[in-house]
Each structure stands twice: as C-alpha cells, then as structure tokens.
Motif scaffolding. Structure first.
Motif, PDB file in Angstrom:
ATOM      1  N   THR A 124       0.850  -1.204  -0.008  1.00 24.93           N
ATOM      2  CA  THR A 124       0.747   0.248  -0.210  1.00 24.93           C
ATOM      3  C   THR A 124       1.183   1.161   0.008  1.00 24.93           C
ATOM      4  OG1 THR A 124      -0.245  -0.648   2.321  1.00 24.93           O
ATOM      5  CG2 THR A 124      -1.955  -0.811   0.955  1.00 24.93           C
ATOM      6  N   LEU A 146      -7.038   6.363   0.182  1.00 21.82           N
ATOM      7  CA  LEU A 146      -7.711   6.492   0.198  1.00 21.82           C
ATOM      8  C   LEU A 146      -9.033   6.696   1.565  1.00 21.82           C
ATOM      9  CD1 LEU A 146      -6.713   2.497   0.602  1.00 21.82           C
ATOM     10  CD2 LEU A 146      -8.297   3.165  -1.229  1.00 21.82           C
ATOM     11  N   ARG A 180     -14.149  -2.603  -0.904  1.00 24.63           N
ATOM     12  CA  ARG A 180     -13.963  -1.664  -2.544  1.00 24.63           C
ATOM     13  C   ARG A 180     -12.608  -2.331  -3.249  1.00 24.63           C
ATOM     14  NH1 ARG A 180     -13.903   4.176  -0.635  1.00 24.63           N
ATOM     15  NH2 ARG A 180     -16.219   4.069   0.038  1.00 24.63           N
ATOM     16  N   ASP A 225      -9.922  -1.772  -5.343  1.00 21.37           N
ATOM     17  CA  ASP A 225      -8.749  -0.348  -5.341  1.00 21.37           C
ATOM     18  C   ASP A 225      -7.637  -0.220  -7.216  1.00 21.37           C
ATOM     19  OD1 ASP A 225      -6.436   1.112  -5.163  1.00 21.37           O
ATOM     20  OD2 ASP A 225      -5.788   0.645  -3.213  1.00 21.37           O
TER      21      ASP A 225
END
Ligand code: SF4
Ligand code: SF4
Lengths: 413, 100
Positions: A35, A89, B27, B29
């Motif tokens: 991430t 996000l 979700r 991504d």
C-alpha cells in the motif's frame, strides 16, 4: 484453502501520527509495502486551526495559522479529487476543529463522491444535530470524538480542554452519532492529569457506544513539548496504564477495539512516525502547505510546497520536503546499519531535530541514540515534580490562564 | 435508527449470518489492482478467499451456506472450509469488521 495464509487477511493500522507497530511489524515483517511504496494511503486535512478548546497538548504548531489564510471550499474540493486520483484511500478531516468551517459538508461530499473514506476528527462541542445529519447525508463514514476525561469528572475534563461544559456536550454529540448509525471512535489523549483514569475512560467509551477507543499518550511536540513538565506521567503511571489496556483488550474482545499510543520517553525503540516519512501519509495545513507530517514545519530549512501552486501528485513525488527523508538513504549511524531501520525508519525526524539539531540523527527516543539516557531522565525528573500551570493552546500562544470567553469560533469559511 | 452498542462478543458459528456493517467498505482499489477493506484508521488486505467469503456475507446466508457455496467453487470438503471461514470471521468480528 490451506495453502493460503491462515488468517487470509493482512491488517494495517494506519499510523496517523504515531501508533504502536503491530505484532507483525515488530517481528520485522514489511509494513504494508503493497500500500505504501508508491502511492500514499491517507490524507490528514487540517481544515482550520480555529478551535474553541485550548488543550495544552494540541498537536497543531505553536504558530497557529490565521483564518484569512485558509483554503477555500473549491480548493479543498480539488484537493479531495487529486487525492483520489493519487490513490489515497482515507481522508481524515481535522483541525483545529474542522466543524468550525460550515463548508465541511461540501468538502466531505466532494471526498465521498470520488470514493474516499472520510473520517471526521472533532472535539464535538460545536456540532449541532442537524449538521451531523447533513454530514452523514454527504457521505461521512466515521466520527472520532476526542475527550479529556470521563463524564464522571467533568471539571477535570473541562479544565484540561479549557472549555466549560465541553465534557457534557461531547456526551450528547456522541449519542447523536450513534443514533444516526455512524461508527464512533473515542480518542483520549493521556497525560498525568488523567492517567489514573484509563480504565474509566475505556469503560466510558463502551458506554458511549464507541466501536474503538484510542488510549493515546501525549506525544511531546509543539504545544505538548511546551507543556511537558505539566503533562508527563511517571514511568510507574505509564506502566500501570499499559497493564490496564492489556487487560481491557482481553476483557473487551469483540466489544471494543482498543488502540494505544505509548509515550516514547518510556519506550525502548521509537515508533515509525507516520509509518515512515513520505511513505503513506500526507498532511495539508489550513493554508494549503503540504507536509510529510503535521509537525514537520518545526524542522527549519525544509522547503514545503503549497497546494495552491502545484498539483498534489507532483508534490508527493518530487517535493523537496518529501524527498529529503524518504526511504533510508539519508540515514546516519546507528540507524544506517541497524536491522530495524525499515521497521521504525529511525523514529521521528521532528523529535530528532528538536533535540539534536539535525533531523537526520537517530530519534533520541531510541535506546541506541547517544542522547537517549539524558533525554529519558528529563521525563523522570519532570514527572516527579509538581505540575506547573498549563500553557493553553490559543492563537498568539503562551497564556497561563484559560480564556473562558465563549467564542463559538464559527465563521463562514 | 438507534443502534445499541454491542455489549457481548459476537461468536461466529456455522449458523450465524455474518454481515459487514455499512461503515466497513470492501472496495476494489483500481490503482493498485486489488481488493481492500476500509475501516476506521485501518486497512485490511484480504486474499482471494477472504474476498469470496466477504462478498457472500450479506446477513442472509449462514456460515454453513457460505461454506457450501465455496466448497463447490473450490472443489474442497465443506467441513474444512467451514472451520477455516469460522476462524477468519471470528477474527474479523473481534476487529469489528463483520457483525452478526
Ligand atoms: S487538541 Fe484540543 S485544542 Fe487542539 S484541535 Fe484538538 S480539541 Fe482543539
Ligand atoms: S538505531 Fe535507528 S533504526 Fe535502529 S532501532 Fe534505533 S531508531 Fe530504529
């Protein structure tokens, strides 16, 4: 199915500020590399530095930004769209008090329209029920209310926050949050004026219907550093509170999630501040300055870009301030060759700068820093002396008395 | 509607009907080409199995139903799958990601 990892799910605590590394991270596993490596995951949007409270540990800079320099509604909405494009996000709308801006609804709407997860970080005292309803309609995902102490000790809570009636009002607003079906986190900054009540605070969070509570020992930057002698708990008090948290985690498993932030004066290793500089989090100040962390303006000599001048993506990728301490190449010894350097990234740059004069030095919170002992001693001495009066947080700074004037601090932003 | 605070730990069994509460978002991504779960101050990175399970957690199906469904899909024994799912969902329930 068994060839998959037993849990099937990897959890990442978003280190907004400075959370404890998870067990996995302590073991040296990569921190959410998938991430963080290229795109940021979280944006901390400080909508305004105005706040009706005056907490002496406030993480805002001592030089608070003025209302007339704040970004406009359209500028914040553009920030939200750019953030989504960049792969962010979660948006944390913070301040100061974000609801001091009436257009917080329009900003949240813009954020949720582009699929961002929105979290309102609020002191709650300005909120009206109908405003909360509008926020929910606009797509708000989560509310975090900060408290100073429990409702059983309202005088203490109101004295710490420098706002009369604050404790009672927070309780009412927490009730509305739950009535509207919004998830609630209670955030409790912990210091020597409430460290004796950690168990009470956790129970109060359960009573308020919170899904999550943060027992967040104050981090000593900015206002908190100025007030360190008034706020620092003793090591014994800290250890006691840590035991209470550990036990409550067991007892309240499945009922409330308890996150804790430890005071690094009493830790062996520093925390990976912001999960690593320029790695996962962006902070934008009320006037649009784009920072790698909310305290980074304290490091003199860093050049910060403003979102009014450049696109967010460019600032994130190439901005001087982000590049300066990104990764591990800038490190000096003992961090450079330390096996932990991708776990904690050498700790907090702002603290290293404040205490050693060079932000590239090892954070003195680390037991391997040559300054560590001397520094930990300060905490020990201060925490055993009588607590001086608070320097309350307010524009213009150092005031020894809380201004009890009832400024609503709201304005048409 | 007033939603009372949960006072007891949710226990996942074959007969429970798990669901993700509205503030937890599963979700896709797009910028990273994978699924993620968004929760307050947390991100969860589910593998393919977890995504398959969570998509079936609709508050209607029981854990046993989900296991049966996936047993067919994966061509694996349902009892093994049930045990695996229960363990995973219990962990998620303790973290507030699924409710019963
Ligand atoms: S810490 Fe206190 S003074 Fe600072 S923004 Fe939050 S509520 Fe306001
Ligand atoms: S020496 Fe540096 S990298 Fe090693 S534990 Fe200390 S702060 Fe972390």
């Amino acid at each position: 199915m068994n060839e998959h990892s037993p849990s099937h799910i990897k959890e990442t605590v978003m280190p907004l500020g400075a959370c404890e590394p998870s067990e996995e991270q302590k073991d040296g596993a990569e921190i959410a590399d998938t991430t963080c490596a290229r795109a940021p995951i979280g944006l901390l949007a400080e909508l305004t530095h105005r706040c009706p409270l005056q907490c002496p540990y406030c993480s805002n800079p001592v030089e608070l930004e003025r209302a007339n320099t704040e970004l406009t509604t359209e500028e914040w909405q553009s920030v939200m769209r750019q953030a989504a494009e960049l792969g962010i996000l979660q948006i944390h709308l913070s301040g100061g008090e974000p609801t001091a801006r009436r257009d917080v609804v329009d900003i949240i709407k813009a954020a949720s329209e582009c699929g961002l997860y929105t979290n309102l970080i609020t002191a709650a005292v300005l909120l009206k029920r109908e405003q909360l309803e509008k926020l929910k309609e606009a797509g708000l995902d989560h509310v975090q209310i900060s408290i100073q102490d429990t409702d059983a000790r309202p005088e203490n809570a109101d004295r710490i926050g420098g706002y009369k009636g604050g404790s009672a009002k927070k309780k009412v607003v927490a009730g509305w949050v739950r009535e509207l079906g919004l998830p609630l986190t209670i955030n409790a900054p912990i210091h020597r004026h409430n460290v004796d009540n950690v168990a009470g605070i956790i129970n109060y969070a359960v009573e308020l219907g919170a899904d999550r509570v943060e027992i967040a020992h104050v981090q000593y930057y900015a206002w908190a550093l100025m007030n360190r002698a008034s706020l620092m708990p003793t090591r014994e008090q800290f250890n006691e509170s840590a035991k209470i948290v550990e036990k409550a985690r067991e007892d309240l498993k499945g009922i409330i999630v308890i996150d804790s932030v430890v005071p690094d004066y009493y830790a062996k290793y520093p925390k990976p501040c912001m999960g690593g500089w320029g790695r996962g989090i962006i902070n934008i100040t009320p006037s649009g300055r784009v920072l790698p962390c909310h305290a980074s303006e304290s490091i003199t000599g860093l050049d910060f870009d403003n979102i009014r001048d450049k696109p967010l993506a460019e600032i994130w990728l190439n901005g001087d301030a982000f590049q300066k301490y990104r990764g591990t190449d800038w490190m000096k010894e003992p961090c450079r060759t330390c096996p932990r350097h991708e776990i904690d990234f050498g700790g907090c740059r702002c603290q290293a700068f404040a205490l050693t004069g060079d932000a590239a030095n090892t954070d003195p919170a680390c037991s391997l820093s040559p300054l560590h002992e001397q520094w930990a001693k300060v905490a020990d001495v201060e925490s055993h002396n009588a607590s001086p009066e608070f320097v309350y947080r307010r524009p213009g700074g150092a005031s020894r008395k809380p201004g009890m004037q009832k400024s609503p601090a709201t304005s048409e932003a | 509607m007033a939603e009372a605070a949960p006072r007891v730990r949710a226990i996942i069994e074959a007969t429970t009907r798990p669901i993700m509460p509205p503030h937890i978002k599963l979700r896709h991504d797009a910028s990273r080409g994978r699924w993620i779960i968004l929760a307050p101050e947390r991100l969860f990175d589910p593998d393919d199995v977890a995504v398959d399970v969570l998509k079936l957690c609709d508050g209607q199906r029981t854990v046993a139903d989900i296991a049966e469904h996936l047993a067919k899909e994966y061509n694996a024994p349902a009892n093994e799958i049930t045990a695996d799912i229960v363990e995973m969902l219990q962990d998620l329930a303790d973290k507030g990601v699924v409710k019963t």
